[in-house]
Design a protein around this motif. Structure first.
Motif, PDB file in Angstrom:
ATOM      1  N   LYS A   1       1.050  -1.267  -0.074  1.00  0.00           N
ATOM      2  CA  LYS A   1      -0.180  -0.068  -0.051  1.00  0.00           C
ATOM      3  C   LYS A   1       1.022   1.221   0.026  1.00  0.00           C
ATOM      4  N   LEU A   2       0.297   2.172  -0.622  1.00  0.00           N
ATOM      5  CA  LEU A   2       0.990   3.616  -0.437  1.00  0.00           C
ATOM      6  C   LEU A   2       0.047   4.361   0.237  1.00  0.00           C
ATOM      7  N   GLN A   3       0.692   4.494   1.525  1.00  0.00           N
ATOM      8  CA  GLN A   3      -0.057   5.194   2.790  1.00  0.00           C
ATOM      9  C   GLN A   3       0.365   6.724   2.850  1.00  0.00           C
ATOM     10  N   LEU A   4      -0.808   7.503   2.657  1.00  0.00           N
ATOM     11  CA  LEU A   4      -0.791   9.024   2.705  1.00  0.00           C
ATOM     12  C   LEU A   4      -1.331   9.570   3.799  1.00  0.00           C
ATOM     13  N   SER A   5      -0.659  10.597   4.753  1.00  0.00           N
ATOM     14  CA  SER A   5      -1.176  11.150   5.761  1.00  0.00           C
ATOM     15  C   SER A   5      -1.370  12.370   5.452  1.00  0.00           C
ATOM     16  N   TYR A   6      -2.547  13.108   5.790  1.00  0.00           N
ATOM     17  CA  TYR A   6      -2.822  14.539   5.462  1.00  0.00           C
ATOM     18  C   TYR A   6      -3.466  15.104   6.841  1.00  0.00           C
ATOM     19  N   ILE A   7      -2.938  16.353   7.081  1.00  0.00           N
ATOM     20  CA  ILE A   7      -3.857  17.348   7.786  1.00  0.00           C
ATOM     21  C   ILE A   7      -4.709  18.105   6.857  1.00  0.00           C
ATOM     22  N   ASN A   8      -6.139  17.865   7.005  1.00  0.00           N
ATOM     23  CA  ASN A   8      -7.078  18.557   6.052  1.00  0.00           C
ATOM     24  C   ASN A   8      -7.908  19.651   6.931  1.00  0.00           C
ATOM     25  N   VAL A   9      -8.201  20.818   5.952  1.00  0.00           N
ATOM     26  CA  VAL A   9      -8.973  21.728   6.576  1.00  0.00           C
ATOM     27  C   VAL A   9     -10.236  21.742   5.707  1.00  0.00           C
ATOM     28  N   PRO A  10     -11.333  21.237   6.104  1.00  0.00           N
ATOM     29  CA  PRO A  10     -12.810  21.375   5.400  1.00  0.00           C
ATOM     30  C   PRO A  10     -13.353  22.549   5.718  1.00  0.00           C
ATOM     31  N   VAL A  11     -14.164  23.268   4.685  1.00  0.00           N
ATOM     32  CA  VAL A  11     -15.176  24.264   5.006  1.00  0.00           C
ATOM     33  C   VAL A  11     -16.423  23.767   4.253  1.00  0.00           C
ATOM     34  N   ILE A  12     -17.511  23.516   5.271  1.00  0.00           N
ATOM     35  CA  ILE A  12     -18.655  22.583   4.522  1.00  0.00           C
ATOM     36  C   ILE A  12     -19.843  23.527   5.007  1.00  0.00           C
TER      37      ILE A  12
ATOM     38  N   ASN B   1       4.400   6.939   2.718  1.00  0.00           N
ATOM     39  CA  ASN B   1       5.110   5.478   2.683  1.00  0.00           C
ATOM     40  C   ASN B   1       4.586   4.544   2.005  1.00  0.00           C
ATOM     41  N   LEU B   2       5.445   3.787   1.196  1.00  0.00           N
ATOM     42  CA  LEU B   2       5.135   2.745   0.196  1.00  0.00           C
ATOM     43  C   LEU B   2       5.533   1.643   1.054  1.00  0.00           C
ATOM     44  N   LYS B   3       4.593   0.397   1.315  1.00  0.00           N
ATOM     45  CA  LYS B   3       4.893  -0.615   2.307  1.00  0.00           C
ATOM     46  C   LYS B   3       4.517  -1.852   1.523  1.00  0.00           C
ATOM     47  N   THR B   4       5.247  -2.759   1.710  1.00  0.00           N
ATOM     48  CA  THR B   4       5.097  -4.211   1.116  1.00  0.00           C
ATOM     49  C   THR B   4       5.463  -5.365   2.122  1.00  0.00           C
ATOM     50  N   SER B   5       5.308  -6.435   1.914  1.00  0.00           N
ATOM     51  CA  SER B   5       5.617  -7.703   2.630  1.00  0.00           C
ATOM     52  C   SER B   5       5.746  -8.806   1.751  1.00  0.00           C
ATOM     53  N   VAL B   6       6.932  -9.436   1.495  1.00  0.00           N
ATOM     54  CA  VAL B   6       6.969 -10.564   0.710  1.00  0.00           C
ATOM     55  C   VAL B   6       7.640 -11.744   1.299  1.00  0.00           C
ATOM     56  N   SER B   7       7.042 -12.880   1.510  1.00  0.00           N
ATOM     57  CA  SER B   7       7.219 -14.104   2.244  1.00  0.00           C
ATOM     58  C   SER B   7       7.761 -15.106   1.144  1.00  0.00           C
ATOM     59  N   VAL B   8       8.500 -15.842   1.612  1.00  0.00           N
ATOM     60  CA  VAL B   8       9.488 -16.807   0.443  1.00  0.00           C
ATOM     61  C   VAL B   8       9.690 -18.237   1.316  1.00  0.00           C
ATOM     62  N   SER B   9       9.090 -19.209   0.694  1.00  0.00           N
ATOM     63  CA  SER B   9       9.108 -20.622   1.296  1.00  0.00           C
ATOM     64  C   SER B   9       9.439 -21.578   0.201  1.00  0.00           C
ATOM     65  N   GLY B  10      10.358 -22.430   0.604  1.00  0.00           N
ATOM     66  CA  GLY B  10      10.457 -23.629  -0.164  1.00  0.00           C
ATOM     67  C   GLY B  10      12.235 -23.746  -0.782  1.00  0.00           C
ATOM     68  N   ASN B  11      12.359 -25.076  -1.144  1.00  0.00           N
ATOM     69  CA  ASN B  11      13.891 -25.190  -1.320  1.00  0.00           C
ATOM     70  C   ASN B  11      14.883 -24.686   0.096  1.00  0.00           C
TER      71      ASN B  11
ATOM     72  N   THR C   1       9.386  -4.126   3.597  1.00  0.00           N
ATOM     73  CA  THR C   1       9.680  -2.743   3.315  1.00  0.00           C
ATOM     74  C   THR C   1       8.940  -1.740   3.574  1.00  0.00           C
ATOM     75  N   ASP C   2       9.458  -0.797   3.829  1.00  0.00           N
ATOM     76  CA  ASP C   2       8.470   0.720   4.264  1.00  0.00           C
ATOM     77  C   ASP C   2       9.648   1.939   3.795  1.00  0.00           C
ATOM     78  N   GLU C   3       9.213   2.305   2.738  1.00  0.00           N
ATOM     79  CA  GLU C   3       9.932   3.327   1.779  1.00  0.00           C
ATOM     80  C   GLU C   3       9.283   4.814   2.065  1.00  0.00           C
ATOM     81  N   LYS C   4       9.975   5.745   2.404  1.00  0.00           N
ATOM     82  CA  LYS C   4       9.396   7.048   2.677  1.00  0.00           C
ATOM     83  C   LYS C   4       9.454   7.625   0.939  1.00  0.00           C
ATOM     84  N   VAL C   5       8.405   8.185   0.488  1.00  0.00           N
ATOM     85  CA  VAL C   5       8.390   8.591  -0.719  1.00  0.00           C
ATOM     86  C   VAL C   5       7.633   9.961  -1.090  1.00  0.00           C
ATOM     87  N   LYS C   6       7.497  10.541   0.131  1.00  0.00           N
ATOM     88  CA  LYS C   6       6.819  12.032   0.037  1.00  0.00           C
ATOM     89  C   LYS C   6       7.755  13.018  -0.757  1.00  0.00           C
ATOM     90  N   GLU C   7       9.076  12.789  -0.892  1.00  0.00           N
ATOM     91  CA  GLU C   7       9.664  13.854  -1.830  1.00  0.00           C
ATOM     92  C   GLU C   7       9.288  13.780  -3.513  1.00  0.00           C
TER      93      GLU C   7
END
Length: 230
Positions: free
Chosen positions: A111-122, A146-156, A164-170
């Motif tokens: 997932k690409l998890q984005l966090s915001y501080i929002n200011v609504p006028v309703i 943040n771009l996050k993922t999890s890879v599980s490997v089994s066998g052999n 992984t948890d990569e910061k991608v805000k820039e």
């Protein structure tokens, strides 16, 4: 017991009195809840850790929501509200499994998890007492990405999980404008349950990447608030 009943009755009367929001009333409403979000034009991304390009299909992702709003009743039917909230948005991709050379791979929680501080006028229009339709404008300020993922490997003779948890805000735009549309119902308590969808107007990505068109925020929030007079 009689004293307890009298106290409870007095509390109910007081609460019901607070629930009467008429023209000229100023109220405040703290609220909490959750979000479900999916970026428009979300690309189907590939998992390349194994050298095999396995496509992951886009899927909504969930998050948390906390905020507070002030509302001034201009008439008995029309209220103008402004607030601030913290909202987790973004997008996700479906989990997938595949096998290569007798090794099993499972890609999860991407997932690409984005966090915001929002200011609504309703603007709130009360169709009937307690039931409001709402729309307006919302300004968003990105606090993290943040771009996050999890890879599980089994066998052999392998059994491991790589997360992984990569910061991608820039690489993303820090400012957003959205059009919120929603509906709420105000109980006599007065708890308020609200569903609101925010339609993003500005693109999230600064530049188009491979398979990545202009993407905009789309976020549905479901909240429970407590509204009382000031």
């Amino acid at each position: 017991m009689k004293k307890l009943l009298l106290i409870v009755t007095a509390m109910v009367i007081t609460i019901n009195a607070h629930a009467q929001f008429e023209a000229g009333t100023l109220s405040i409403q703290p609220k909490i809840g959750g979000t479900g979000s999916l970026l428009t034009n979300t690309p189907n991304i590939n998992s390349n850790e194994t050298g095999l390009k396995k496509q992951l299909d886009a899927s909504p992702t969930g998050g948390s929501f906390t905020g507070v709003e002030l509302e001034y009743m201009m008439t008995d039917k029309l209220g103008l509200a402004a607030g601030v909230n913290f909202s987790q948005q973004g997008t996700g991709w479906k989990d997938t499994e595949y096998t290569l050379n007798n090794v099993n791979y499972k890609v999860e929680d991407t997932k690409l998890q984005l966090s915001y501080i929002n200011v609504p006028v309703i603007a709130n229009y009360y169709v009937v007492k307690g039931l409001a339709l709402k729309t307006g404008v919302q300004f968003g300020f990105m606090t993290s990405a943040n771009l996050k993922t999890s890879v599980s490997v089994s066998g052999n003779n392998m059994n491991q999980t790589l997360s992984t948890d990569e910061k991608v805000k820039e690489g993303l735009n820090k400012f957003d404008i959205a059009i919120p549309v929603g509906i709420s119902y105000e109980f006599k308590v007065p708890f308020v349950i609200e569903m609101r969808y925010n339609i993003g107007l500005l693109k999230v990505n600064k530049e188009k990447g491979e398979g990545f068109e202009d993407s905009r925020n789309g976020s549905l929030s479901l909240t429970l608030g407590y509204k009382f007079k000031l």
